[in-house]
Design an enzyme around this catalytic site. Structure first.
Site, short mmCIF file in Angstrom:
data_model
loop_
_atom_site.label_atom_id
_atom_site.label_comp_id
_atom_site.label_asym_id
_atom_site.label_seq_id
_atom_site.Cartn_x
_atom_site.Cartn_y
_atom_site.Cartn_z
N ASP A 1 0.87 -0.98 0.02
CA ASP A 1 -0.06 0.04 -0.10
C ASP A 1 0.96 1.36 -0.05
OD1 ASP A 1 -2.49 1.65 0.49
OD2 ASP A 1 -1.63 1.67 2.49
N ASP B 1 -0.46 5.30 0.83
CA ASP B 1 -0.75 6.11 1.92
C ASP B 1 -0.68 5.62 3.00
OD1 ASP B 1 -1.33 8.84 2.90
OD2 ASP B 1 -3.59 8.31 2.72
N ASP C 1 -2.10 -0.71 5.85
CA ASP C 1 -2.50 -0.25 7.30
C ASP C 1 -4.03 0.05 7.30
OD1 ASP C 1 -2.66 2.09 5.28
OD2 ASP C 1 -2.96 3.35 6.95
#
Length: 294
Positions: A15, A17, A224
Site C-alpha cells: 500500500d 498512503d 494499514d
C-alpha cells in the site's frame, strides 16, 4: 551495487498512503534503505493502491519502481511492464510507456450510471468524485491541481464522500451488491467498483509471475487500512502498519506482523522483521520524495 538475486524469488506488495508513504508528510525517506536493499537483491516491489494509473505513472519513476507492475484503483486496474507480459498475448506497441493494462472489474461509465440510479432509488446522500469540481477534489485530498486532475481520471472505480447515516450506508451496500458492485473503505474516501479488490489482483499477479518464471515466489504484503485486508490475506507474510484512519482492521493470516511504528518507519520495521537476516544491505540510499494517496 547489485547482489545475486535471492532465492526463492520474492515479491513485495505494498500500500502507499500511510504505509510506504507517511500519512501526513507523504515522505518515504525512512523506507529508502530497504527500497535500495530490495532493488539490489532483485526483489520486485509492487504498489497496490487506490491511486489512478495516471497518478502512478510518474510516482513509479520517483520511487524507482518503473520496471515493476502496479495495481491501481484498489484492484480495478493492473499495469504490466514488458517483463511481465506474455510475448504473444499482451504486447501493445501503441502504448508509449510499454505497459499493458488489465481491467478485471467494471468500466467507470457503468459504475457512475448505476450510482446515479441507486442514489435516486434509495434517496441516499453522497458525493462521487465524478460529481466534484476540481477545487472540491483539491479540498478533500490536499493534492496539487495537476495531481487532482490525474486523480479524477478514473478507469474502474469511483471514490465518494458518504453524506448519510450508517443505516443508509448498509442499504446502499446491499443495493450495490445486487448490481455486482462492491464498496470498500479507503483512507479518505469510500470506493465503489466491480467485484474486484486488492487481494484478487495480487493473486492474479502472483499467478502471472509463477507462469512466466516457472517458480512460486515468496510474497510479502504491507498495508494499514481496511481496503488492504484482502491483499494482506493473499500473501505468505504480512505486515499491518498502524493507521491514522480510525478504522478497525482485522487480518486473518497466521504469518502476520503488527508493526509498532507507523508509515514508512513501520514499513521498514516490517521488512526487517521478516527479511532482515535474508536480504543483504545495499550501498546507497535509493530514492526519496513525497506523494499522497486517498
Amino acid at each position: 551495487m547489485n547482489h545475486a538475486p535471492v532465492s526463492p524469488p520474492r515479491l513485495v506488495f505494498t500500500d502507499l498512503d500511510g504505509s510506504l508513504l507517511d500519512h501526513d508528510s507523504y515522505d518515504w525517506s525512512p523506507a529508502k534503505p530497504w527500497l535500495a536493499r530490495l532493488a539490489a537483491a532483485g526483489v520486485t516491489v509492487i504498489p497496490v493502491t487506490s491511486k489512478t494509473r495516471a497518478e502512478l505513472l510518474s510516482l513509479r519513476l520517483d520511487l524507482g519502481l518503473a520496471k515493476s507492475p502496479f495495481i491501481a484503483e484498489n484492484g480495478a486496474v493492473i499495469g504490466l511492464p514488458s517483463s511481465w507480459q506474455h510475448a504473444r498475448l499482451d504486447r501493445d506497441p501503441a502504448d508509449p510507456h510499454g505497459l499493458v493494462i488489465k481491467t478485471p472489474g467494471l468500466d467507470i461509465g457503468f459504475i457512475r450510471t448505476r450510482l446515479g440510479v441507486i442514489r435516486e432509488r434509495l434517496g441516499v446522500s453522497f458525493q462521487g468524485m465524478g460529481d466534484m469540481r476540481l477545487e472540491d477534489i483539491i479540498a478533500h485530498t490536499g493534492l496539487s491541481e495537476p495531481a487532482a486532475r490525474q486523480a479524477r481520471v478514473r478507469e474502474g472505480s469511483e471514490p465518494l464522500i458518504w453524506q448519510d447515516d450508517d443505516a443508509a450506508l448498509e442499504r446502499f451496500r446491499r443495493a450495490l451488491a445486487d448490481d455486482g458492485l462492491r464498496l470498500t473503505r479507503g483512507g479518505r474516501f469510500w470506493h465503489v467498483m466491480g467485484e474486484v479488490h486488492k487481494g484478487a489482483s495480487v493473486g492474479w499477479l502472483i499467478e502471472r509471475f509463477t507462469a512466466l518464471r516457472g517458480t512460486q515466489p515468496l510474497t510479502l504484503g504491507l498495508g494499514d487500512g481496511p481496503n488492504d485486508v484482502p491483499m494482506l490475506e493473499a500473501v505468505a507474510q504480512a505486515v499491518l502498519i498502524p493507521g491514522h484512519h480510525g478504522q478497525r482492521v482485522e487480518v486473518v493470516n497466521p504469518m502476520l506482523y503488527r508493526a509498532v511504528a507507523d508509515g514508512p518507519a513501520g514499513w521498514a520495521e516490517g521488512l526487517a522483521y521478516w527479511w532482515g537476516d535474508e536480504i543483504p544491505e545495499a550501498v546507497g540510499d535509493g530514492v526519496n520524495g513525497k506523494e499522497r494517496e486517498r
